[in-house]
Design a protein around this motif. Structure first.
Motif, PDB file in Angstrom:
ATOM      1  N   LYS A  98       4.384  11.691   3.014  1.00 51.27           N
ATOM      2  CA  LYS A  98       3.452  10.821   3.729  1.00 51.27           C
ATOM      3  C   LYS A  98       2.051  10.944   3.147  1.00 51.27           C
ATOM      4  O   LYS A  98       1.740  11.919   2.455  1.00 51.27           O
ATOM      5  CB  LYS A  98       3.415  11.216   5.201  1.00 51.27           C
ATOM      6  CG  LYS A  98       4.690  10.897   5.951  1.00 51.27           C
ATOM      7  CD  LYS A  98       4.548  11.265   7.398  1.00 51.27           C
ATOM      8  CE  LYS A  98       5.808  10.905   8.159  1.00 51.27           C
ATOM      9  NZ  LYS A  98       5.740  11.348   9.548  1.00 51.27           N
ATOM     10  N   SER A  99       1.213   9.967   3.469  1.00 53.60           N
ATOM     11  CA  SER A  99      -0.180  10.018   2.993  1.00 53.60           C
ATOM     12  C   SER A  99      -0.945  11.059   3.808  1.00 53.60           C
ATOM     13  O   SER A  99      -0.500  11.486   4.885  1.00 53.60           O
ATOM     14  CB  SER A  99      -0.840   8.657   3.165  1.00 53.60           C
ATOM     15  OG  SER A  99      -1.049   8.399   4.531  1.00 53.60           O
ATOM     16  N   ASP A 104      -0.222  12.594  12.291  1.00 54.45           N
ATOM     17  CA  ASP A 104       0.944  13.330  12.809  1.00 54.45           C
ATOM     18  C   ASP A 104       0.533  14.605  13.537  1.00 54.45           C
ATOM     19  O   ASP A 104       1.080  14.938  14.589  1.00 54.45           O
ATOM     20  CB  ASP A 104       1.897  13.702  11.662  1.00 54.45           C
ATOM     21  CG  ASP A 104       2.732  12.519  11.212  1.00 54.45           C
ATOM     22  OD1 ASP A 104       2.607  11.445  11.838  1.00 54.45           O
ATOM     23  OD2 ASP A 104       3.497  12.660  10.245  1.00 54.45           O
ATOM     24  N   GLU A 119      -3.652  10.585   5.404  1.00 53.26           N
ATOM     25  CA  GLU A 119      -4.071   9.970   6.667  1.00 53.26           C
ATOM     26  C   GLU A 119      -2.941  10.065   7.691  1.00 53.26           C
ATOM     27  O   GLU A 119      -3.171  10.339   8.871  1.00 53.26           O
ATOM     28  CB  GLU A 119      -4.452   8.499   6.450  1.00 53.26           C
ATOM     29  CG  GLU A 119      -5.771   8.286   5.733  1.00 53.26           C
ATOM     30  CD  GLU A 119      -5.675   8.491   4.219  1.00 53.26           C
ATOM     31  OE1 GLU A 119      -4.543   8.597   3.691  1.00 53.26           O
ATOM     32  OE2 GLU A 119      -6.735   8.579   3.580  1.00 53.26           O
ATOM     33  N   GLN A 120      -1.709   9.834   7.206  1.00 52.56           N
ATOM     34  CA  GLN A 120      -0.563   9.920   8.122  1.00 52.56           C
ATOM     35  C   GLN A 120      -0.338  11.357   8.597  1.00 52.56           C
ATOM     36  O   GLN A 120       0.035  11.591   9.742  1.00 52.56           O
ATOM     37  CB  GLN A 120       0.698   9.400   7.429  1.00 52.56           C
ATOM     38  CG  GLN A 120       0.737   7.881   7.343  1.00 52.56           C
ATOM     39  CD  GLN A 120       1.900   7.404   6.491  1.00 52.56           C
ATOM     40  OE1 GLN A 120       2.153   7.938   5.404  1.00 52.56           O
ATOM     41  NE2 GLN A 120       2.604   6.420   6.988  1.00 52.56           N
TER      42      GLN A 120
END
Lengths: 71, 147
Positions: free
Chosen positions: A42-43, A50, A45-46
């Motif tokens: 995932k990035s 999370d 930012e993600q």
């Protein structure tokens, strides 16, 4: 230093160490949950989202507890 | 014998503290400037601690070792600290946006935003981290005191 003081110091150190380790276990549990959530590339930012989402889930569980009114 | 016990005690203490204070486990964007990475790491750490505190607080309440009034008070504190962290995250995100999308000089439709040196998000994150750590310790210690 007397024997009694030495033993007291040893017990205090052991207790403090075990206590800190116990607190760490809960933290490690959460970290494992966080790590599991971003295993799939995932990035950043993600990942940040999370971590926040996991925090919110735990806080929501607290909010759901109905506390009986004081007698 | 006493020396051996002392050595064991010290190593357990150090191992415990090491586990508790370990940072940087959650990845942070390496393209960010160092101050921003530090702030983001701090916010991640505080979020994890709030989550861990929430778990312990719930267990303490279900186990009957925290009073209802303490439970309500600490639940409120955790929520308040979470909100403070969100504000720090917003400030950080705003700073990063300014850094990555500087306005075109001389374009009146896109005035240059004020510079951001990460001081404010860092301050917010640090204050909250101190509060979160103290509360986490208090919640975890209560379980041991009442055993």
């Amino acid at each position: 230093m007397t024997t009694e003081l030495t033993e007291k110091l040893i017990l205090t150190l052991l207790e403090a160490g075990l206590d800190a380790a116990a607190r760490g276990v809960k933290r490690e549990d959460i970290l494992a949950e966080v790590n599991a959530s971003f295993a799939a590339g995932k990035s950043y930012e993600q990942i940040t989202a999370d971590v926040r989402a996991i925090r919110e889930r735990k806080l929501d569980a607290l909010d759901k507890v109905e506390v009986p009114p004081a007698p | 014998m006493r020396k051996i016990l002392f050595a064991i005690a010290v190593s357990v203490l150090l191992a415990g503290c090491g586990t508790f204070t370990k940072v940087g486990t959650i990845p942070v964007d390496p393209t960010l400037p160092a101050p921003a990475r530090a702030v983001q790491t701090g916010i991640h750490e505080s979020n994890v601690l709030i989550a861990a505190s929430a778990v312990v607080l719930l267990e303490n309440y279900n186990g009957g070792i925290v009073t209802a009034s303490d439970f309500i008070a600490e639940r409120g504190q955790l929520r308040s600290y979470a909100n403070q962290l969100d504000r720090a995250q917003t400030l950080l995100d705003d700073c990063v946006k300014v850094l990555r999308n500087p306005a075109t000089p001389g374009d009146p439709r896109s005035p240059r935003p004020p510079p951001c040196d990460f001081t404010e998000p860092q301050r917010q994150a640090e204050i909250t981290a101190g509060l979160v750590t103290a509360l986490h310790k208090k919640i975890a210690d209560r379980r041991r005191e009442l055993k």
